[in-house]
Write an enzyme that holds these catalytic residues in place. Sequence first.
Site, PDB file in Angstrom:
ATOM      1  N   SER A 101     -88.659 -61.660 -27.349  1.00 18.31           N
ATOM      2  CA  SER A 101     -88.296 -62.552 -28.449  1.00 18.31           C
ATOM      3  C   SER A 101     -87.976 -61.773 -29.724  1.00 18.31           C
ATOM      4  O   SER A 101     -87.061 -60.977 -29.761  1.00 18.31           O
ATOM      5  CB  SER A 101     -89.418 -63.570 -28.677  1.00 18.31           C
ATOM      6  N   ASP A 242     -83.066 -65.040 -33.485  1.00 16.53           N
ATOM      7  CA  ASP A 242     -83.919 -63.901 -33.137  1.00 16.53           C
ATOM      8  C   ASP A 242     -83.399 -63.283 -31.839  1.00 16.53           C
ATOM      9  O   ASP A 242     -82.348 -63.664 -31.317  1.00 16.53           O
ATOM     10  CB  ASP A 242     -85.387 -64.312 -33.031  1.00 16.53           C
ATOM     11  N   ASP A 244     -83.990 -63.378 -28.654  1.00 15.02           N
ATOM     12  CA  ASP A 244     -83.639 -64.159 -27.472  1.00 15.02           C
ATOM     13  C   ASP A 244     -83.061 -65.516 -27.836  1.00 15.02           C
ATOM     14  O   ASP A 244     -82.848 -66.360 -26.957  1.00 15.02           O
ATOM     15  CB  ASP A 244     -84.830 -64.305 -26.528  1.00 15.02           C
ATOM     16  N   ASP A 246     -84.101 -68.210 -29.322  1.00 19.33           N
ATOM     17  CA  ASP A 246     -84.797 -69.493 -29.219  1.00 19.33           C
ATOM     18  C   ASP A 246     -85.332 -69.971 -30.568  1.00 19.33           C
ATOM     19  O   ASP A 246     -85.989 -71.002 -30.653  1.00 19.33           O
ATOM     20  CB  ASP A 246     -85.904 -69.450 -28.166  1.00 19.33           C
TER      21      ASP A 246
END
Length: 447
Positions: A101, A242, A244, A246
């Site tokens: 992440s 960010d 990833d 999400d």
Amino acid sequence: MVRRYFGTDGIRGRANKVITPELALRVGQAAGLMFRNGDHRHRVLIGKDTRLSGYMIENALVAGFTSVGMDVLLTGPIPTPAVGMLARSMRADLGVMISASHNPFDDNGIKLFGPDGFKLSDEVELKIEALLDSDLTKQLAESHDLGRARRIDGVQDRYIEFAKLTLPRHLSLEGLRVVIDCANGAAYKVAPGALWEMGADVISIGVEPDGFNINKECGSTDLAAISRKVREVRADIGIALDGDADRVMIIDERGHVVDGDQLMAVIAESFKEDGRLTKPGIVSTVMSNLGLERYLGSIGLDLLRTPVGDRYVLERMRADGYNVGGEQSGHIILSDYTTTGDGLVAALQVLAVVKRRNKPVSEVCHRFEPLPQILKNVRFKAGKPLESATVKTAIASAEEKLGRNGRLLVRPSGTEPVIRVMGEGDDKAVVEAAVDSVIDALSQAAA
């Protein structure tokens, strides 16, 4: 049962130290065995972000899944929400995202999604943990039943089309100058592509991943670069994802930050006006500002609070039938469209409101004045400082100081030996004094 591997968002740690090839291999085997049901040909879809260690972990996972007879579909770099969406639409038995992440490049992680596209429940994760600690060699597939692996094309285009379809077909972003910061991460192709196809004038930064620069001085956790770029090119809005993709943070035309609380207020109000809210309220965590709760109350909506973590937000949304939720950090979950936080989809919803109202982002996205909120941490080496009588007295005293016009939250971190103390209220000086009194007591107890 104590969780040894899974945290609040999958398995995460330092690449090649905690997240090793051996662990990834066993996760592939254990998760594969967990989701082998029936006689059909089983398959798992694996996506990843742009970290160097993703290659290593991907190959180890492939070995694990194929060794228990599961076929593997490899997508390459795509956002975490795309894995959930594709696992469901392609009827995979399991989806996997390789990502840490918003963490630096030298961390990595493994997130698992069920065939419904949702992250796994605590119960299922505990069963996988039990398998991880068992003798898996006795459950490997016979030679003729080994799985196959192949890379699939077109997944990025499928995700772009999916994201675009969350808005009305007639809506165009023409006339909007948008800066998009993809954090040198998983959305570095799909996010600019989707915005361009919607008609926006797109300026992209954080779109040159090299394996090491994910989240480095860019993205939703470091907003200095995108704030400068928005002012430099006189953009209407900045969108920061960010690693990833999400989560999302917004930058207004003045270069000021708009956090997840404000975004949830914008989306909740828009959904209410359109009659799209399934329940009169939204779900967020204990960290969301009291100002959000008061604002929602002023327009007839409730705020339900959960522990920190987007998985807990989603669990409450699913249990109680809410379709908007999220976190102050920018995880926005719109369950009409997605099974997890989706930064691009949330940003598109905000852009739709901006277009409809034809007003500056600074006006559209400033729905309430946040209350002063102070967060401080205390690190401890051993023991249980929260069980100290002195600490309990300090907490009670601080809560009394804040009264009904404030909140105090004291909680241990789920990932490190740290206790976090958050206070908020109308009077910043009172809030700071209350937080400091608890910090002092904790520091003494932790000494």
